[in-house]
Design a protein around this motif. Structure first.
Motif, PDB file in Angstrom:
ATOM      1  N   ILE A  76       0.798  -0.769  -0.234  1.00  0.00           N
ATOM      2  CA  ILE A  76       0.018  -0.196  -0.193  1.00  0.00           C
ATOM      3  C   ILE A  76       0.861   1.056  -0.542  1.00  0.00           C
ATOM      4  O   ILE A  76       1.624   1.325   0.788  1.00  0.00           O
ATOM      5  N   ALA A  77       0.757   2.255  -0.832  1.00  0.00           N
ATOM      6  CA  ALA A  77       1.671   3.224  -1.048  1.00  0.00           C
ATOM      7  C   ALA A  77       0.914   4.332   0.016  1.00  0.00           C
ATOM      8  O   ALA A  77       0.099   4.238   0.551  1.00  0.00           O
ATOM      9  N   SER A  78       2.268   5.351   0.056  1.00  0.00           N
ATOM     10  CA  SER A  78       2.301   5.981   1.389  1.00  0.00           C
ATOM     11  C   SER A  78       1.136   5.548   2.680  1.00  0.00           C
ATOM     12  O   SER A  78       0.149   5.863   2.993  1.00  0.00           O
ATOM     13  N   PRO A  79       1.713   4.912   3.214  1.00  0.00           N
ATOM     14  CA  PRO A  79       0.606   3.991   4.433  1.00  0.00           C
ATOM     15  C   PRO A  79       0.909   4.990   5.517  1.00  0.00           C
ATOM     16  O   PRO A  79      -0.266   5.253   5.990  1.00  0.00           O
ATOM     17  N   ALA A  80       1.242   6.049   5.699  1.00  0.00           N
ATOM     18  CA  ALA A  80       1.080   6.994   6.557  1.00  0.00           C
ATOM     19  C   ALA A  80      -0.293   7.865   6.391  1.00  0.00           C
ATOM     20  O   ALA A  80      -0.925   8.466   7.251  1.00  0.00           O
ATOM     21  N   PHE A  81      -0.108   8.383   5.249  1.00  0.00           N
ATOM     22  CA  PHE A  81      -1.345   8.818   4.620  1.00  0.00           C
ATOM     23  C   PHE A  81      -3.118   7.934   4.640  1.00  0.00           C
ATOM     24  O   PHE A  81      -3.849   8.337   5.354  1.00  0.00           O
ATOM     25  N   LYS A  82      -2.660   6.498   4.577  1.00  0.00           N
ATOM     26  CA  LYS A  82      -3.982   5.658   4.681  1.00  0.00           C
ATOM     27  C   LYS A  82      -3.967   5.736   6.028  1.00  0.00           C
ATOM     28  O   LYS A  82      -5.666   5.077   6.097  1.00  0.00           O
ATOM     29  N   MET A  83      -3.302   5.412   6.985  1.00  0.00           N
ATOM     30  CA  MET A  83      -3.134   5.481   8.115  1.00  0.00           C
ATOM     31  C   MET A  83      -3.837   6.605   8.760  1.00  0.00           C
ATOM     32  O   MET A  83      -5.000   6.593  10.022  1.00  0.00           O
ATOM     33  N   SER A  84      -4.291   7.543   8.192  1.00  0.00           N
ATOM     34  CA  SER A  84      -4.900   9.421   9.122  1.00  0.00           C
ATOM     35  C   SER A  84      -6.254   8.316   9.279  1.00  0.00           C
ATOM     36  O   SER A  84      -6.464   9.398   9.374  1.00  0.00           O
ATOM     37  N   PHE A  85      -6.781   7.765   7.824  1.00  0.00           N
ATOM     38  CA  PHE A  85      -7.685   7.575   8.036  1.00  0.00           C
ATOM     39  C   PHE A  85      -8.655   7.007   8.981  1.00  0.00           C
ATOM     40  O   PHE A  85      -9.662   7.496   9.541  1.00  0.00           O
ATOM     41  N   GLY A  86      -7.556   6.198   9.875  1.00  0.00           N
ATOM     42  CA  GLY A  86      -8.682   6.027  11.205  1.00  0.00           C
ATOM     43  C   GLY A  86      -8.331   7.471  11.899  1.00  0.00           C
ATOM     44  O   GLY A  86      -9.446   7.482  12.608  1.00  0.00           O
ATOM     45  N   GLN A  87      -7.535   8.588  11.985  1.00  0.00           N
ATOM     46  CA  GLN A  87      -7.231   9.769  12.695  1.00  0.00           C
ATOM     47  C   GLN A  87      -9.125  10.813  12.364  1.00  0.00           C
ATOM     48  O   GLN A  87      -9.956  10.936  13.010  1.00  0.00           O
ATOM     49  N   MET A  88      -9.228  10.319  10.838  1.00  0.00           N
ATOM     50  CA  MET A  88     -10.876  10.420  10.737  1.00  0.00           C
ATOM     51  C   MET A  88     -11.808   9.986  11.573  1.00  0.00           C
ATOM     52  O   MET A  88     -12.380  11.008  11.267  1.00  0.00           O
ATOM     53  N   SER A  89     -11.568   9.022  11.425  1.00  0.00           N
ATOM     54  CA  SER A  89     -12.872   7.922  11.855  1.00  0.00           C
ATOM     55  C   SER A  89     -12.895   8.819  13.715  1.00  0.00           C
ATOM     56  O   SER A  89     -14.597   8.347  14.092  1.00  0.00           O
ATOM     57  N   GLU A  90     -11.642   8.985  14.274  1.00  0.00           N
ATOM     58  CA  GLU A  90     -11.579   9.070  15.668  1.00  0.00           C
ATOM     59  C   GLU A  90     -12.451  10.520  15.583  1.00  0.00           C
ATOM     60  O   GLU A  90     -13.301  10.539  16.953  1.00  0.00           O
ATOM     61  N   VAL A  91     -12.394  11.500  14.818  1.00  0.00           N
ATOM     62  CA  VAL A  91     -13.021  12.908  14.571  1.00  0.00           C
ATOM     63  C   VAL A  91     -14.922  12.735  15.103  1.00  0.00           C
ATOM     64  O   VAL A  91     -15.411  13.102  15.620  1.00  0.00           O
ATOM     65  N   LEU A  92     -15.423  11.331  13.848  1.00  0.00           N
ATOM     66  CA  LEU A  92     -16.712  11.288  14.081  1.00  0.00           C
ATOM     67  C   LEU A  92     -16.836  10.687  15.444  1.00  0.00           C
ATOM     68  O   LEU A  92     -17.527  10.639  15.819  1.00  0.00           O
ATOM     69  N   PHE A  93     -15.698   9.777  16.085  1.00  0.00           N
ATOM     70  CA  PHE A  93     -16.293   9.050  17.155  1.00  0.00           C
ATOM     71  C   PHE A  93     -16.265  10.275  18.224  1.00  0.00           C
ATOM     72  O   PHE A  93     -16.823   9.725  19.569  1.00  0.00           O
TER      73      PHE A  93
END
Length: 400
Positions: free
Chosen positions: A237-254
């Protein structure tokens, strides 16, 4: 410029600095031939978390304005971070530079919260709106370093985070004045600093189960922060840190819906949900390793909102509601000590040991070894979940 805007900017930059290198340093070290000691890069933060309360208790809380200490520490931590990539040929010095950075940086988390809380009214409503800028800062750092610059394995990550840290240091001097609360001659003990006096006042079986479970669960949890970026990269998976930021995006929702969940389910099932999400995440990683199904990896990443908010944030709220005003800060400090400090340190060392055990002298784990790696931590997490489910009886909810 309003006070809330200034404080929100402070939080954005505060977590931009941490997010700018923390997710990517593992892949950087692998690329630089330091793959067998990445766990030490993730051990320096817990060590700093253990040291930080002593600095705050004995120095920052009684002698200097919080915003001034914040500024000085950020300038120092930024300088150490700029120096770090110069020592890739000397791994132990590289780790030492990271340690010096985190020893200066970690107290700023508490100081930034103090500056924010002391300069706003109606903290329960306004602080979450200010704190969410921290999560946005972390996301922005991941997008810039990984998604735009593709610098997951480049020293650029340290230069960006270090430069922003120094800028934040100077910016801190124009934050609202926040004088120390304690007199210079105020007595404070070792037991006060680590929260043991608060623990004595919180004696109950359920609180003991909560504290022990929080400590134990952080041991398998540490594997995610260290090795998930390396695993994601290994999955192609390219740009792994960017992809892992999806986790922080879901953090905002919860974070936004957490009060509703508290009202409906109560603390026990909120905490159980957070722990269960960690076990499911590791199971998803284990399933994806031999099959190559990257959608399972992304699902595990997106679970971060549940994993973090329903465990760490809900735990902080639980401690806050169980504590009286005179011990609240000490109780929160105790929680940080056993989770971000002791739990994460032991967890980073355990994860590093298991990773190197499975590595067997190779440069990267095989898909079968990755599956074994994640299954170990899924099982460890499940054991803690069972203990917490059986032992925790507190019925606290948001109405109490």
């Amino acid at each position: 410029m309003t006070t809330n805007f200034r404080l929100g900017t402070m939080m954005f930059l505060q977590f931009f600095v941490w997010g700018g290198w923390y997710v990517t340093v593992g892949n950087f070290m692998v690329a630089e031939g330091m793959g067998t000691i990445t766990h030490w890069a993730y051990s320096v933060s817990p060590i700093a978390a253990i040291i930080s309360p002593f600095f705050l208790g004995f120095v920052a809380d009684r002698y200097f304005n919080a915003e001034k200490v914040l500024g000085i520490l950020h300038i120092l931590s930024g300088c150490f971070l700029l120096l770090t990539p110069l020592f890739t040929s000397k791994p132990m010095v590289f780790i030492l530079m990271l340690a010096m950075h985190m020893i200066c940086y970690m107290p700023t988390l508490g100081l930034a919260n103090s500056v924010a809380f002391r300069n706003i009214d109606d903290q329960e409503k306004k602080f979450p709106l200010i704190r969410v800028f921290g999560t946005l800062g972390w996301i922005a750092a991941n997008i810039l370093v990984s998604g735009i610059l593709h610098a997951d394995t480049s020293a650029t990550q340290f230069y960006i985070a270090g430069a922003v840290g120094i800028f934040l240091g100077f910016y801190s001097f124009i934050l609202p004045k926040t004088p120390p609360l304690l007199r210079k001659d105020a007595l404070i003990s070792f037991r006060d600093i680590i929260g043991l006096n608060a623990l004595n006042k919180l004696k109950s079986k359920s609180f003991f189960v909560f504290a022990l479970s929080s400590f134990l669960i952080c041991i398998p949890l540490a594997a995610y922060y260290n090795f998930a970026p390396i695993f994601v990269s290994g999955m192609g998976i390219a740009s792994p840190a960017f992809k892992m930021s999806f986790g922080q995006m879901s953090e905002v929702l919860f974070m936004l819906i957490l009060p509703l969940l508290f009202a409906r389910y109560g603390v026990k099932y909120i905490l159980l949900g957070g722990m269960l999400a960690w076990a499911v995440r590791y199971a998803l990683f284990a399933l994806s390793a031999p099959t190559g199904i990257t959608s399972l990896v992304f699902l595990g990443i997106i679970l971060h909102g549940i994993c973090y908010d329903l465990f760490f944030v809900a735990g902080q709220i639980y401690v806050d509601k169980k504590s009286t005003a005179d011990i609240r800060s000490q109780a929160q400090g105790f929680l940080v000590l056993i989770t971000y400090g002791l739990g994460m340190f032991i967890g980073a060392q355990v994860a590093g040991y298991i990773y190197n055990l499975l590595l067997k002298g190779q440069t990267a784990l095989s898909v079968q070894s990755w599956q074994q790696f994640w299954l170990v931590f899924a099982v460890m997490t499940t054991v803690v979940i069972v203990y917490f489910f059986i032992g925790f009886k507190d019925k606290l909810n948001s109405k109490e």
